[in-house]
Enzyme design. Structure first.
Site, PDB file in Angstrom:
ATOM      1  N   SER A 110       0.898  -1.218   0.209  1.00  0.00           N
ATOM      2  CA  SER A 110       0.128  -0.070  -0.080  1.00  0.00           C
ATOM      3  C   SER A 110       0.861   1.373  -0.102  1.00  0.00           C
ATOM      4  O   SER A 110       1.959   1.287   0.680  1.00  0.00           O
ATOM      5  CB  SER A 110      -1.159  -0.072   1.228  1.00  0.00           C
ATOM      6  OG  SER A 110      -1.474   1.396   1.304  1.00  0.00           O
ATOM      7  N   TYR A 134      -2.138   6.063  -4.842  1.00  0.00           N
ATOM      8  CA  TYR A 134      -3.499   6.863  -5.257  1.00  0.00           C
ATOM      9  C   TYR A 134      -2.587   7.954  -5.981  1.00  0.00           C
ATOM     10  O   TYR A 134      -1.878   8.689  -5.469  1.00  0.00           O
ATOM     11  CB  TYR A 134      -3.896   7.175  -3.748  1.00  0.00           C
ATOM     12  CG  TYR A 134      -4.857   6.348  -2.984  1.00  0.00           C
ATOM     13  CD1 TYR A 134      -5.984   6.013  -3.527  1.00  0.00           C
ATOM     14  CD2 TYR A 134      -4.118   5.839  -1.972  1.00  0.00           C
ATOM     15  CE1 TYR A 134      -6.683   5.008  -2.704  1.00  0.00           C
ATOM     16  CE2 TYR A 134      -4.773   5.127  -1.214  1.00  0.00           C
ATOM     17  CZ  TYR A 134      -6.019   4.446  -1.387  1.00  0.00           C
ATOM     18  OH  TYR A 134      -7.038   3.494  -0.676  1.00  0.00           O
ATOM     19  N   THR A 160      -5.341   2.969  -7.548  1.00  0.00           N
ATOM     20  CA  THR A 160      -6.696   2.670  -7.106  1.00  0.00           C
ATOM     21  C   THR A 160      -7.568   4.048  -7.333  1.00  0.00           C
ATOM     22  O   THR A 160      -7.279   5.200  -7.268  1.00  0.00           O
ATOM     23  CB  THR A 160      -6.712   2.600  -5.309  1.00  0.00           C
ATOM     24  OG1 THR A 160      -5.659   1.623  -5.102  1.00  0.00           O
ATOM     25  CG2 THR A 160      -7.841   2.434  -4.508  1.00  0.00           C
ATOM     26  N   LYS A 223      -7.435  -0.725 -10.168  1.00  0.00           N
ATOM     27  CA  LYS A 223      -8.031  -1.272  -8.983  1.00  0.00           C
ATOM     28  C   LYS A 223      -9.191  -0.387  -8.665  1.00  0.00           C
ATOM     29  O   LYS A 223      -9.114   0.873  -8.005  1.00  0.00           O
ATOM     30  CB  LYS A 223      -7.237  -1.491  -7.887  1.00  0.00           C
ATOM     31  CG  LYS A 223      -8.004  -2.297  -6.482  1.00  0.00           C
ATOM     32  CD  LYS A 223      -6.788  -2.348  -5.488  1.00  0.00           C
ATOM     33  CE  LYS A 223      -7.523  -3.006  -4.201  1.00  0.00           C
ATOM     34  NZ  LYS A 223      -8.239  -2.096  -3.425  1.00  0.00           N
ATOM     35  N   HIS A 247     -13.513  -1.773  -2.782  1.00  0.00           N
ATOM     36  CA  HIS A 247     -12.389  -1.538  -1.557  1.00  0.00           C
ATOM     37  C   HIS A 247     -13.028  -2.412  -0.280  1.00  0.00           C
ATOM     38  O   HIS A 247     -12.722  -1.580   0.712  1.00  0.00           O
ATOM     39  CB  HIS A 247     -12.548   0.091  -1.522  1.00  0.00           C
ATOM     40  CG  HIS A 247     -11.451   0.598  -0.933  1.00  0.00           C
ATOM     41  ND1 HIS A 247     -10.714   1.355  -1.757  1.00  0.00           N
ATOM     42  CD2 HIS A 247     -10.877   0.565   0.496  1.00  0.00           C
ATOM     43  CE1 HIS A 247      -9.476   1.915  -1.024  1.00  0.00           C
ATOM     44  NE2 HIS A 247      -9.554   1.554   0.024  1.00  0.00           N
TER      45      HIS A 247
HETATM   46  C1  LIG Z   1      -7.686  -1.949   6.788  1.00  0.00           C
HETATM   47  C2  LIG Z   1      -7.682  -2.105   5.244  1.00  0.00           C
HETATM   48  C3  LIG Z   1      -6.944  -0.964   4.786  1.00  0.00           C
HETATM   49  C4  LIG Z   1      -6.933  -0.912   3.257  1.00  0.00           C
HETATM   50  N1  LIG Z   1      -6.022  -0.134   2.494  1.00  0.00           N
HETATM   51  C5  LIG Z   1      -6.016   0.042   1.274  1.00  0.00           C
HETATM   52  C6  LIG Z   1      -4.979   1.006   0.647  1.00  0.00           C
HETATM   53  O1  LIG Z   1      -4.101   1.465   1.290  1.00  0.00           O
HETATM   54  N2  LIG Z   1      -5.172   1.215  -0.793  1.00  0.00           N
HETATM   55  C7  LIG Z   1      -5.926   0.340  -1.366  1.00  0.00           C
HETATM   56  O2  LIG Z   1      -6.135   0.345  -2.815  1.00  0.00           O
HETATM   57  N3  LIG Z   1      -6.985  -0.567  -0.811  1.00  0.00           N
HETATM   58  C8  LIG Z   1      -6.981  -0.512   0.546  1.00  0.00           C
HETATM   59  N4  LIG Z   1      -7.892  -1.519   1.186  1.00  0.00           N
HETATM   60  C9  LIG Z   1      -8.855  -2.210   0.303  1.00  0.00           C
HETATM   61  C10 LIG Z   1      -8.171  -3.669  -0.059  1.00  0.00           C
HETATM   62  O3  LIG Z   1      -7.223  -3.331  -0.935  1.00  0.00           O
HETATM   63  C11 LIG Z   1      -9.270  -4.558  -0.394  1.00  0.00           C
HETATM   64  O4  LIG Z   1      -9.802  -3.869  -1.651  1.00  0.00           O
HETATM   65  C12 LIG Z   1     -10.337  -4.856   0.286  1.00  0.00           C
HETATM   66  O5  LIG Z   1      -9.661  -5.130   1.534  1.00  0.00           O
HETATM   67  C13 LIG Z   1     -10.816  -6.452  -0.071  1.00  0.00           C
HETATM   68  O6  LIG Z   1     -11.757  -6.812   0.890  1.00  0.00           O
HETATM   69  P1  LIG Z   1     -11.535  -7.954   1.934  1.00  0.00           P
HETATM   70  O7  LIG Z   1     -10.926  -7.335   3.031  1.00  0.00           O
HETATM   71  O8  LIG Z   1     -12.912  -8.320   2.306  1.00  0.00           O
HETATM   72  O9  LIG Z   1     -10.655  -8.872   1.449  1.00  0.00           O
HETATM   73  C14 LIG Z   1      -7.825  -1.467   2.602  1.00  0.00           C
HETATM   74  C15 LIG Z   1      -8.669  -2.478   3.119  1.00  0.00           C
HETATM   75  C16 LIG Z   1      -8.511  -2.597   4.377  1.00  0.00           C
HETATM   76  C17 LIG Z   1      -9.401  -3.747   5.022  1.00  0.00           C
HETATM   77  C1  LIG Z   2      -4.990   8.892   5.202  1.00  0.00           C
HETATM   78  C2  LIG Z   2      -4.525   7.641   4.696  1.00  0.00           C
HETATM   79  C3  LIG Z   2      -5.484   6.953   4.054  1.00  0.00           C
HETATM   80  C4  LIG Z   2      -5.026   5.474   3.691  1.00  0.00           C
HETATM   81  C5  LIG Z   2      -6.184   4.815   2.871  1.00  0.00           C
HETATM   82  C6  LIG Z   2      -6.397   3.378   3.269  1.00  0.00           C
HETATM   83  C7  LIG Z   2      -7.448   2.904   2.886  1.00  0.00           C
HETATM   84  O1  LIG Z   2      -7.574   2.822   1.611  1.00  0.00           O
HETATM   85  C8  LIG Z   2      -8.442   2.265   3.580  1.00  0.00           C
HETATM   86  O2  LIG Z   2      -9.144   1.544   3.124  1.00  0.00           O
HETATM   87  O3  LIG Z   2      -8.285   2.504   4.695  1.00  0.00           O
END
Ligand SMILES: Cc1cc2nc3c(=O)[nH]c(=O)nc-3n(C[C@H](O)[C@H](O)[C@H](O)COP(=O)(O)O)c2cc1C
Ligand SMILES: CCCCCCC(=O)C(=O)O
Length: 350
Positions: A110, A134, A160, A223, A247
């Site tokens: 990430s 991003y 993303t 994504k 997401h």
């Molecule tokens: C705690 C958390 C943080 C996430 N951070 C990001 C991120 O930084 N960038 C991103 O593109 N998606 C982020 N996502 C989305 C994940 O990449 C993914 O799309 C999602 O977790 C898939 O669903 P699942 O948790 O049911 O497997 C995040 C999801 C979670 C749960």
């Molecule tokens: C300010 C930081 C944002 C991080 C984004 C992480 C993310 O995508 C998420 O779902 O949480």
């Protein structure tokens, strides 16, 4: 004395993780946007799909490996990009990367990682890393981050596109969770002696995807695609793969379950590039259902976090190992030798 039983299913890691995490951090990881309708829908949709096995197929040796634009993975389950791994475990993204490398699968780092991409790469030499971005309105800064990811050895860029603004997450608002603790930051956002905030901007458009493609030789994976028309546009803009995702239900609540969106996107893409999917995958049977409906591979977000919080690198390794074993088991019982032979006819609504 009753021995402590190791989790034998991915879901069991969540309780172990919850017991170890601060409540506000657990809520950040587990939660989603609004009423969390989409969070629940992602998992429920897999339960509404039935598998219809074939028999007497003499399948023999199983094949779970997949080849994707950013390299090969021994299993069709990638580590989705998730932020802030050091909230889950002191080793943070380093531990996740080691486990992903041992499982010979891809970790998508990430942009909001709490360990710098260079240090994640150094922790798991030989592992395959992709970098999630991003696009920042400051294009010079975006380019600087891209160069860092390239230099660290990342083999694809995952852009993303479902985040023109941050999702409204009630749990985080109630908990007042809006910043990392002292001593932790988004290490990929360092710019000289300061750490920049991540900007999620509604100004980002297809023009920026074109700019990014000109900026780098790395394959660009998009994504957060949910609409088939956007999948078609993605092809026009030369992306290397389309990643169906809402997401994990953390952006716009009431978007349909990811797996329900998959068939239309697969049809729109028409085999031109691989289609990836995440959201609600908790079992090997979920993986084969998604692949039967046309996904080239899937990714898991929260399951990895639960493994990490429960037992660091070992926990993530166990989560990935369980999913791999369950995929093999499901293939055997379906009468299918290879993940490449999964077809829509093996899945029915129920
Ligand atoms: C705690 C958390 C943080 C996430 N951070 C990001 C991120 O930084 N960038 C991103 O593109 N998606 C982020 N996502 C989305 C994940 O990449 C993914 O799309 C999602 O977790 C898939 O669903 P699942 O948790 O049911 O497997 C995040 C999801 C979670 C749960
Ligand atoms: C300010 C930081 C944002 C991080 C984004 C992480 C993310 O995508 C998420 O779902 O949480």
């Amino acid at each position: 004395m009753t021995p402590v039983r190791a989790p034998s299913a991915v879901r069991e890691f969540e309780a172990a993780a919850r017991a170890r995490l601060l409540p506000a951090h657990y809520d950040y990881f587990a939660g989603g946007a609004g009423e969390e309708i989409t969070v629940r829908a992602n998992e429920a949709a897999f339960a509404r799909l039935a598998l219809l096995p074939r028999v007497l197929r003499g399948t023999g040796k199983l094949q779970t490996g997949v080849t994707l634009p950013g390299g090969r993975a021994a299993m069709p389950v990638l580590v989705a990009p998730t932020a802030f791994h050091r909230l889950a475990h002191p080793e943070g993204e380093r531990a996740t990367a080691r486990a992903a490398a041992a499982a010979e699968t891809v970790m998508v780092v990430s942009m909001a990682a709490t360990v710098a991409v260079e240090d994640v790469a150094a922790a798991a030499p030989g592992g395959t890393l992709w970098f999630q971005l991003y696009i920042q309105p400051d294009l010079a800064f975006t380019e600087a981050i891209v160069r860092r990811a390239e230099a660290a050895g990342c083999t694809a860029l995952v852009v993303t596109v479902d985040s023109p603004a941050r999702g409204r997450r009630d749990r985080d608002q109630h908990n007042g969770f809006d910043d990392l603790p002292d001593g932790m930051c988004c290490e990929n956002l360092r710019d000289g002696d300061r750490v920049r905030p991540i900007v999620m901007s509604p100004e980002i458009s297809w023009r920026h995807v074109d700019l990014l493609r000109r900026m780098t030789e790395l394959p660009v994976v998009l994504k957060g695609v949910t609409h088939p028309d956007d999948a078609r546009l993605a092809l026009d803009h030369g992306v290397a793969a389309v990643w169906v995702s809402n997401h994990g239900g953390r952006q716009l609540d009431t978007v349909p379950a990811a797996v329900d969106l998959l068939p239309e996107v697969v049809a729109a893409v028409g085999g031109a590039v691989p289609v990836l999917l995440d959201g609600g995958i908790r079992r090997g049977t979920d993986v084969v259902k998604a692949m039967a409906l046309g996904a080239s591979a899937v990714a898991v977000g929260r399951p990895v976090i639960w493994g990490l919080a429960a037992d660091g690198e070992r926990g993530v390794a166990r989560v990935l190992g369980l999913l791999h074993d369950e995929v093999e088991h499901a293939l055997t019982l379906l009468g299918v030798a290879s993940v490449h032979d999964l077809r829509p006819g093996l899945v029915r609504p129920c």
